[in-house]
Design a protein around this motif. Sequence first.
Motif, PDB file in Angstrom:
ATOM      1  N   GLY A  61     -11.573   1.461 -13.216  1.00  0.00           N
ATOM      2  CA  GLY A  61     -10.448   1.304 -13.528  1.00  0.00           C
ATOM      3  C   GLY A  61      -9.546   0.077 -12.926  1.00  0.00           C
TER       4      GLY A  61
ATOM      5  N   SER B  71       0.642  -1.571  -0.343  1.00  0.00           N
ATOM      6  CA  SER B  71      -0.225   0.173   0.203  1.00  0.00           C
ATOM      7  C   SER B  71       1.151   1.119   0.212  1.00  0.00           C
ATOM      8  CB  SER B  71      -1.137   0.086   1.693  1.00  0.00           C
ATOM      9  OG  SER B  71      -1.700   1.074   1.169  1.00  0.00           O
TER      10      SER B  71
ATOM     11  N   THR C 291      -5.238   0.592   0.407  1.00  0.00           N
ATOM     12  CA  THR C 291      -5.002  -1.720   0.750  1.00  0.00           C
ATOM     13  C   THR C 291      -4.969  -2.124   2.384  1.00  0.00           C
ATOM     14  OG1 THR C 291      -4.889  -0.451  -1.812  1.00  0.00           O
ATOM     15  CG2 THR C 291      -4.072  -3.625  -0.149  1.00  0.00           C
TER      16      THR C 291
ATOM     17  N   ASN D 238      -6.787   9.866  -3.792  1.00  0.00           N
ATOM     18  CA  ASN D 238      -6.891   8.233  -2.771  1.00  0.00           C
ATOM     19  C   ASN D 238      -7.464   8.970  -1.826  1.00  0.00           C
ATOM     20  OD1 ASN D 238      -5.101   6.857  -4.309  1.00  0.00           O
ATOM     21  ND2 ASN D 238      -3.407   8.499  -4.435  1.00  0.00           N
TER      22      ASN D 238
HETATM   23  C1  LIG Z   1       1.084   4.034 -11.592  1.00  0.00           C
HETATM   24  C2  LIG Z   1      -0.112   4.228 -11.084  1.00  0.00           C
HETATM   25  C3  LIG Z   1      -1.345   3.617 -12.042  1.00  0.00           C
HETATM   26  C4  LIG Z   1      -2.391   3.292 -11.593  1.00  0.00           C
HETATM   27  N1  LIG Z   1      -3.485   3.027 -12.707  1.00  0.00           N
HETATM   28  C5  LIG Z   1      -4.670   2.499 -12.022  1.00  0.00           C
HETATM   29  C6  LIG Z   1      -5.774   1.868 -12.735  1.00  0.00           C
HETATM   30  O1  LIG Z   1      -5.332   0.992 -13.302  1.00  0.00           O
HETATM   31  N2  LIG Z   1      -6.853   1.976 -12.486  1.00  0.00           N
HETATM   32  C7  LIG Z   1      -7.509   2.866 -11.235  1.00  0.00           C
HETATM   33  O2  LIG Z   1      -8.308   2.798 -10.828  1.00  0.00           O
HETATM   34  N3  LIG Z   1      -6.574   3.299 -10.450  1.00  0.00           N
HETATM   35  C8  LIG Z   1      -5.095   3.311 -10.703  1.00  0.00           C
HETATM   36  N4  LIG Z   1      -4.394   4.155 -10.062  1.00  0.00           N
HETATM   37  C9  LIG Z   1      -4.717   4.599  -8.549  1.00  0.00           C
HETATM   38  C10 LIG Z   1      -4.677   3.711  -7.426  1.00  0.00           C
HETATM   39  O3  LIG Z   1      -4.907   2.363  -7.498  1.00  0.00           O
HETATM   40  C11 LIG Z   1      -4.296   4.171  -6.190  1.00  0.00           C
HETATM   41  O4  LIG Z   1      -3.865   5.566  -6.034  1.00  0.00           O
HETATM   42  C12 LIG Z   1      -4.755   3.233  -5.337  1.00  0.00           C
HETATM   43  O5  LIG Z   1      -5.759   2.463  -5.254  1.00  0.00           O
HETATM   44  C13 LIG Z   1      -4.129   3.653  -4.016  1.00  0.00           C
HETATM   45  O6  LIG Z   1      -3.452   2.431  -2.830  1.00  0.00           O
HETATM   46  P1  LIG Z   1      -2.559   2.654  -1.429  1.00  0.00           P
HETATM   47  O7  LIG Z   1      -3.549   3.534  -0.808  1.00  0.00           O
HETATM   48  O8  LIG Z   1      -3.136   1.657  -0.679  1.00  0.00           O
HETATM   49  O9  LIG Z   1      -1.732   3.277  -2.093  1.00  0.00           O
HETATM   50  C14 LIG Z   1      -2.783   4.045 -10.629  1.00  0.00           C
HETATM   51  C15 LIG Z   1      -1.964   4.975  -9.650  1.00  0.00           C
HETATM   52  C16 LIG Z   1      -0.268   4.829 -10.501  1.00  0.00           C
HETATM   53  C17 LIG Z   1       0.275   5.814  -9.387  1.00  0.00           C
END
Ligand SMILES: Cc1cc2nc3c(=O)[nH]c(=O)nc-3n(C[C@H](O)[C@H](O)[C@H](O)COP(=O)(O)O)c2cc1C
Length: 199
Positions: A119, A10, A15, A169
Motif C-alpha cells: 500500500g 499515530s 506507529t 489496524n
Molecule cells: C486517509 C487514509 C489513507 C490511507 N492510506 C493508506 C495507504 O496509502 N496505504 C496503506 O497501506 N494504508 C493506508 N491507510 C491505512 C493506514 O496506513 C493505517 O490505518 C495505519 O497504518 C495505522 O497506523 P496508526 O495505528 O499508527 O494510526 C490509510 C488510512 C487512512 C485513514
Amino acid sequence: MAEILVLYYSRYGNTAAMARQVSHGIESVAGCTARLRTVPPVSAVCEATASDIPDTGPPYATHEDLKACAGLAMGSPARFGNMAAPLKYFLDGTGDLWLSGAMIGKPAAVFTSSGSLHGGQETALQSMMLPLLHHGMLLLGLPYSEPGLFATTSGGTPYGASHVAGADNNKELSHVEKDLCFALGKRLAGIAAKLYKCS
Ligand SMILES: Cc1cc2nc3c(=O)[nH]c(=O)nc-3n(C[C@H](O)[C@H](O)[C@H](O)COP(=O)(O)O)c2cc1C
C-alpha cells in the motif's frame, strides 16, 4: 548524553508501537536516550481546537525538541502513499529551523505503518525523507546485513522500518518488524553518538 528525538503521529496506535521499539533500540546504545514526542491532529479553522497537552501518550513536539536532539527518528502511518497530514503540518511550520540551519548534519531515520502490504510503504517513507533532506539531515536506512530484511513476510524495508497493520489496524508488530524497528533505532543512535562526540 546524546538525546534522540522519536517524533511520530499515530491514530490507531501502530506507529506508536513502532516508536517504542525504535526507542528501545536507541537506548541500547551507551550514552543515548530517546525523547518520545507526537503531534496533534490537524484541525481546520472552522473546527474546535484541542488542548496543548494530549490526554494520553507523550507530549506534543516543539521546535526546541528538534533543536536539542542529536538525531531524529520520524514515523507516520501511510496516508495515500504519503506521510499523514498532522506530521506534514508540523514539518511545514519548521521554516525557522530551516533558515537557521538547526538540523544540518544531524542523522535521521524514518518508519511507517500501513494498512496493506503493497500500500505504499516505500513512498510514505520517502515522503518523510524529503523535508529532512531539505533540512540538511543525514538520512539512514537499514542495511541488508539485517537478517529481518530477507526473512520478513510483512513490514521491513531498506528505506526504514515498517509494519503492516491490516485493514482493521489491529495486527501486532511481528517479531521481525520489532527487530527492524530496534535495529533502526540502534543504528541511528550509534551514528548520532559518534557525531555527537566529535562535535
Ligand atoms: C486517509 C487514509 C489513507 C490511507 N492510506 C493508506 C495507504 O496509502 N496505504 C496503506 O497501506 N494504508 C493506508 N491507510 C491505512 C493506514 O496506513 C493505517 O490505518 C495505519 O497504518 C495505522 O497506523 P496508526 O495505528 O499508527 O494510526 C490509510 C488510512 C487512512 C485513514
